[in-house]
Design a protein around this motif. Structure first.
Motif, PDB file in Angstrom:
ATOM      1  N   GLN A 178       1.655   5.842  -1.072  1.00 40.35           N
ATOM      2  CA  GLN A 178       1.156   6.348   0.208  1.00 40.35           C
ATOM      3  C   GLN A 178       2.293   6.281   1.227  1.00 40.35           C
ATOM      4  O   GLN A 178       2.337   5.377   2.063  1.00 40.35           O
ATOM      5  CB  GLN A 178      -0.034   5.506   0.684  1.00 40.35           C
ATOM      6  N   ASN A 200       0.866   2.088  -3.971  1.00 38.95           N
ATOM      7  CA  ASN A 200      -0.191   3.088  -4.121  1.00 38.95           C
ATOM      8  C   ASN A 200       0.309   4.495  -3.799  1.00 38.95           C
ATOM      9  O   ASN A 200      -0.496   5.418  -3.652  1.00 38.95           O
ATOM     10  CB  ASN A 200      -1.372   2.727  -3.199  1.00 38.95           C
ATOM     11  N   GLU A 227       0.831  -1.198   0.000  1.00 42.06           N
ATOM     12  CA  GLU A 227       0.000   0.000   0.000  1.00 42.06           C
ATOM     13  C   GLU A 227       0.873   1.258   0.000  1.00 42.06           C
ATOM     14  O   GLU A 227       0.574   2.236  -0.706  1.00 42.06           O
ATOM     15  CB  GLU A 227      -0.909   0.001   1.238  1.00 42.06           C
ATOM     16  N   ARG A 228       1.942   1.211   0.768  1.00 42.05           N
ATOM     17  CA  ARG A 228       2.791   2.393   0.878  1.00 42.05           C
ATOM     18  C   ARG A 228       3.496   2.716  -0.429  1.00 42.05           C
ATOM     19  O   ARG A 228       3.504   3.881  -0.881  1.00 42.05           O
ATOM     20  CB  ARG A 228       3.823   2.193   1.981  1.00 42.05           C
ATOM     21  N   HIS A 264       1.585   5.657   4.941  1.00 39.00           N
ATOM     22  CA  HIS A 264       0.822   4.481   5.362  1.00 39.00           C
ATOM     23  C   HIS A 264       1.661   3.648   6.324  1.00 39.00           C
ATOM     24  O   HIS A 264       2.759   3.211   6.001  1.00 39.00           O
ATOM     25  CB  HIS A 264       0.425   3.635   4.156  1.00 39.00           C
TER      26      HIS A 264
END
Length: 397
Positions: free
Chosen positions: A136, A134, A130-131, A139
């Motif tokens: 982010q 995406n 996710e980090r 995150h």
């Protein structure tokens, strides 16, 4: 399937051995079976349960894929239908094969290696995905907030630990239903470790604990299969009817009534009603699971791999905008996505994938645990067989 017998105590039907969920439910040891196959360790696996696990994991992958393209039409109808029973079926089978679980060291070790370690590894991996995938950078990696589908491992850990409790209370299923209902009126529980799902799905695990092999024989009757057809068709119509009338969150069992914009007393009613529907649909699903060895039966032993891995593709599709393509909202596009999701999760359950990732999904961690002195003593004290020889020969002990 009803709790019509004493689930624990002296039973003539032997219980299946406790086994880590990482390998999925082990085979039922109820004697020689026509559809059982031998495992390397001499164990027998029941083709029925392996078939059920494989079909359920395919439905899980399809549900997650369809969830990205919901359209208030046929796709959402199928999505709602699948969400009534795919996880309840998994949970019920997990409970059935947890009947022999207790707090002996070897069972706790299996719980750690088969549930805790995969959860920590994949929760970290999904958080990092996710980090960086995406974009982010803020995150954080948090083991208290399960990513997406990993809630099941948290729930399984709690359910397994509480198994001895359900073995001693007199009416386990009604108690579990009360806890599920209470969860639906308790928004203060929050999202830590997905405790709402732990409570609201609990009755299926407890029901699995109370079942015996003869209950599954009842589900396999031809009359049940025939009756399941009109029930399934009625469920399709009902799923379509609920699209504008019921929030899909009631099927997720992840929030309390107030969080779903309903008054508190609606929570127990909806929770018990959806659990009842899920039980009916789970019975229909199990009634049509093949009982003989199929081409996909061997994949049933690797469903945990497909479960843990397939969400990487789902999330990647969301990060890259893949699911926003207009073609995926056309019939052929939906069909293509469905076939692709089924094929990918099937490949993820194969032996090459299992061999490559066994070190993190089913790790051997003897180095991390103390040796159970009591168990070693029991093995040491077992009498050795006496070899009987004919007169004139020396007998060896």
């Amino acid at each position: 399937m009803t709790n019509s017998q004493r689930p624990y105590g002296n039973s003539r039907t032997p219980l299946p051995p406790g086994q880590t969920p990482a390998d999925g439910p082990p085979a039922s040891r109820t004697g020689p079976q026509k559809d059982a196959r031998a495992e390397p360790g001499g164990k027998q696996r029941d083709a029925f349960f392996d078939n059920a696990k494989y079909l359920a994991i395919v439905l899980v992958a399809l549900g997650h894929a369809w969830g990205q393209i919901l359209d208030d039409g046929p796709v959402e109808t199928a999505y709602r239908l699948v969400y009534t029973f795919h996880m309840p079926a998994f949970i019920l089978i997990s409970g059935y094969f947890s009947r022999s679980f207790d707090l002996r060291p070897k069972h706790i070790q299996r719980l750690i290696t088969g549930v805790v370690v995969p959860y920590v590894v994949f929760e970290t991996a999904y958080s990092l995905f996710e980090r960086y995938g995406n974009d982010q950078p803020d995150h954080a990696v948090s083991l208290m907030d399960p990513t997406y589908h990993l809630w099941f491992l948290c729930a399984l850990f709690v359910w397994r630990l509480t198994t001895p409790l359900w073995r001693v209370i007199r009416h386990p299923i009604p108690v579990s239903l009360v806890l599920a209902a209470l969860g639906s009126v308790s928004p203060q529980i929050g999202s830590d470790l997905e405790l709402q799902r732990v409570l609201q799905f609990l009755p299926f695990f407890v029901l699995g604990l109370t079942l015996r092999p003869e209950h599954f024989q009842m589900v396999k009757r031809r009359s049940v299969r025939v009756l399941s057809v009109p029930v399934f068709l009625a469920a399709v119509v009902t799923a379509w009817w609920t699209i504008p009338r019921m929030q899909i969150g009631w099927l997720y069992h992840s929030e309390a009534a107030e969080q779903l914009d309903a008054v508190w007393w609606v929570g127990p009613i909806m929770t018990l009603a959806t659990l009842a529907c899920s039980l009916v649909m789970t019975i229909c699903f199990l009634a049509w699971v093949p009982r003989r060895h199929m081409w996909f039966t061997t994949l049933g032993a690797g469903t945990i791999y497909g479960y843990l891995l397939h969400a990487f593709l789902v999330k990647a599709g969301g990060y890259t905008g893949f699911f926003a393509q207009p073609v995926l909202h056309e019939p052929l596009g939906v069909l293509g996505l469905t076939l692709f999701a089924a094929a990918v999760v099937t490949l993820m359950c194969t032996r090459p994938v299992q061999r490559a990732l066994r070190c993190v999904v089913e790790p051997r961690m003897d180095w991390a645990f103390r040796r159970d002195a009591g168990e070693a003593a029991r093995v040491f004290e077992q009498p050795r067989p006496v070899e009987v020889r004919t007169p004139g020969e020396k007998a060896s002990v």
